[in-house]
Design a protein around this motif. Sequence first.
Motif, PDB file in Angstrom:
ATOM      1  N   GLY A   1       3.936 -12.387  -3.202  1.00 22.11           N
ATOM      2  CA  GLY A   1       3.606 -13.041  -1.924  1.00 22.11           C
ATOM      3  C   GLY A   1       2.101 -13.238  -1.797  1.00 22.11           C
ATOM      4  N   TRP A   2       1.360 -12.189  -2.148  1.00 20.48           N
ATOM      5  CA  TRP A   2      -0.107 -12.244  -2.071  1.00 20.48           C
ATOM      6  C   TRP A   2      -0.637 -13.315  -3.026  1.00 20.48           C
ATOM      7  CZ3 TRP A   2      -3.710  -7.788  -4.161  1.00 20.48           C
ATOM      8  CH2 TRP A   2      -5.031  -8.044  -3.769  1.00 20.48           C
TER       9      TRP A   2
ATOM     10  N   ILE B   1      13.609 -13.389  -6.343  1.00 20.62           N
ATOM     11  CA  ILE B   1      13.631 -11.914  -6.368  1.00 20.62           C
ATOM     12  C   ILE B   1      13.998 -11.405  -4.966  1.00 20.62           C
ATOM     13  CG2 ILE B   1      12.293  -9.808  -6.873  1.00 20.62           C
ATOM     14  CD1 ILE B   1      10.782 -11.447  -8.976  1.00 20.62           C
ATOM     15  N   GLY B   2      13.597 -12.164  -3.935  1.00 26.78           N
ATOM     16  CA  GLY B   2      14.012 -11.814  -2.564  1.00 26.78           C
ATOM     17  C   GLY B   2      15.533 -11.844  -2.432  1.00 26.78           C
TER      18      GLY B   2
ATOM     19  N   TYR C   1      11.581   0.221  -7.167  1.00 25.24           N
ATOM     20  CA  TYR C   1      10.134   0.471  -7.264  1.00 25.24           C
ATOM     21  C   TYR C   1       9.409  -0.788  -7.752  1.00 25.24           C
ATOM     22  CZ  TYR C   1      10.217   5.388  -6.029  1.00 25.24           C
ATOM     23  OH  TYR C   1      10.334   6.564  -5.325  1.00 25.24           O
ATOM     24  N   ILE C   2      10.029  -1.498  -8.715  1.00 27.83           N
ATOM     25  CA  ILE C   2       9.399  -2.739  -9.214  1.00 27.83           C
ATOM     26  C   ILE C   2       9.332  -3.768  -8.081  1.00 27.83           C
ATOM     27  CG2 ILE C   2       9.699  -4.684 -10.833  1.00 27.83           C
ATOM     28  CD1 ILE C   2      10.966  -2.623 -12.794  1.00 27.83           C
ATOM     29  N   ILE C   3      10.418  -3.875  -7.302  1.00 24.03           N
ATOM     30  CA  ILE C   3      10.469  -4.846  -6.194  1.00 24.03           C
ATOM     31  C   ILE C   3       9.467  -4.482  -5.096  1.00 24.03           C
ATOM     32  CG2 ILE C   3      11.941  -5.506  -4.218  1.00 24.03           C
ATOM     33  CD1 ILE C   3      14.271  -5.555  -6.304  1.00 24.03           C
ATOM     34  N   MET C   4       9.403  -3.176  -4.749  1.00 26.58           N
ATOM     35  CA  MET C   4       8.544  -2.736  -3.642  1.00 26.58           C
ATOM     36  C   MET C   4       7.078  -3.072  -3.905  1.00 26.58           C
ATOM     37  SD  MET C   4      10.258   0.923  -2.533  1.00 26.58           S
ATOM     38  CE  MET C   4       9.810   1.696  -4.029  1.00 26.58           C
ATOM     39  N   ILE C   5       6.708  -3.106  -5.195  1.00 32.94           N
ATOM     40  CA  ILE C   5       5.323  -3.448  -5.541  1.00 32.94           C
ATOM     41  C   ILE C   5       5.242  -4.924  -5.966  1.00 32.94           C
ATOM     42  CG2 ILE C   5       3.427  -2.929  -7.148  1.00 32.94           C
ATOM     43  CD1 ILE C   5       4.380   0.013  -7.017  1.00 32.94           C
ATOM     44  N   GLY C   6       6.235  -5.392  -6.706  1.00 32.67           N
ATOM     45  CA  GLY C   6       6.200  -6.761  -7.243  1.00 32.67           C
ATOM     46  C   GLY C   6       6.329  -7.830  -6.167  1.00 32.67           C
ATOM     47  N   MET C   7       7.226  -7.638  -5.198  1.00 30.24           N
ATOM     48  CA  MET C   7       7.414  -8.680  -4.165  1.00 30.24           C
ATOM     49  C   MET C   7       6.145  -8.911  -3.338  1.00 30.24           C
ATOM     50  SD  MET C   7      10.030 -10.593  -3.869  1.00 30.24           S
ATOM     51  CE  MET C   7      10.490 -11.069  -2.218  1.00 30.24           C
TER      52      MET C   7
ATOM     53  N   ILE D   1       0.842  -1.204   0.000  1.00 34.53           N
ATOM     54  CA  ILE D   1       0.000   0.000   0.000  1.00 34.53           C
ATOM     55  C   ILE D   1       0.883   1.262   0.000  1.00 34.53           C
ATOM     56  CG2 ILE D   1      -1.713   1.299   1.362  1.00 34.53           C
ATOM     57  CD1 ILE D   1      -2.694  -1.552   2.333  1.00 34.53           C
ATOM     58  N   LEU D   2       1.892   1.275   0.888  1.00 38.46           N
ATOM     59  CA  LEU D   2       2.775   2.454   0.975  1.00 38.46           C
ATOM     60  C   LEU D   2       3.536   2.679  -0.337  1.00 38.46           C
ATOM     61  CD1 LEU D   2       4.311   2.030   4.545  1.00 38.46           C
ATOM     62  CD2 LEU D   2       2.937   3.957   3.746  1.00 38.46           C
ATOM     63  N   SER D   3       3.956   1.586  -0.986  1.00 39.13           N
ATOM     64  CA  SER D   3       4.767   1.725  -2.202  1.00 39.13           C
ATOM     65  C   SER D   3       3.937   2.242  -3.374  1.00 39.13           C
ATOM     66  CB  SER D   3       5.414   0.402  -2.584  1.00 39.13           C
ATOM     67  OG  SER D   3       6.235  -0.042  -1.536  1.00 39.13           O
TER      68      SER D   3
END
Length: 192
Positions: free
Chosen positions: A104-105, A148-149, A94-100, A57-59
């Motif tokens: 997970g979800w 990716i982690g 930015y891709i990781i902050m939203i993609g990871m 949400i924050l990203s």
Amino acid sequence: MAARRDNYSKVAIGFHWLIALMIIGLIIFGLLMTNPDMPNRFALYQLHKSFGICVLILSVLRLLWRLGHKPPPLPAGMKRWEVAAAKFTHIAFYIIMIGMPLLGWAMVSSTELVIPTRIFNTIPWPDMPGLPRDKALSDIFKNLHYWIGRATIVLILLHIGAALKHHFVNKDNVLRRMLPFSKTKRGSETPG
Ligand code: HEM
Ligand code: HEM
């Protein structure tokens, strides 16, 4: 669009450190909770999922905000490959902050082991719409989340290394202008 400025704004700094600390915590939790010898693994999984959704949400909010607010210019005199590496790292983050979190979800929404997600044990979080319960699909998301982690850990170490190099070798204000309680000298973008 906001005017170009020398320093990161309080909003940019707030987003940066809140999300950075949460991601570092998520990686530590992620590594601990997947260790079979770890006690309280279930609680760690729930915390990992809760903080992960917070990062999502924050990203998204940070990205929307960032699209309208340009960062301060990089120091003059940086080599072209250094500027390219900095831009690549920031876009990758930015891709990781939203993609990871999305991976997970998707993983917990498609696994056959159905454990509902409740953010901090209170707010129910739905499964990702449209995903079937399918082990093969869930394993794809799990492997991507895993690899990716691992790549994120490498990227964070490079990013920290670059920030420390700016501070101690180039002696510019790139690190100081991202720190919450630091007075940066205006117009001191040039190295030295
Ligand atoms: C930026 C956000 C996130 C980061 C950086 C992150 C990072 C990690 C890491 C490093 C692991 C350990 C992987 C391993 O060594 O096996 C992990 C595992 C896991 N993560 Fe995340 N995660 C994030 C968000 C989420 C979210 C939002 C969810 C679910 C809603 C989630 C669910 C899981 C699950 C279920 C595992 C365990 C997978 C397994 O059993 O092997 N993660 N995560
Ligand atoms: C998970 C951890 C982290 C993530 C995801 C992250 C992400 C980012 C992103 C996306 C930017 C670009 C900001 C923008 O222009 O929108 C940035 C800038 C920056 N970060 Fe991080 N960061 C992390 C940890 C750190 C740490 C630990 C440090 C300090 C040692 C640091 C120092 C900086 C600095 C100095 C900048 C400004 C670079 C510049 O002016 O171009 N970051 N970070």
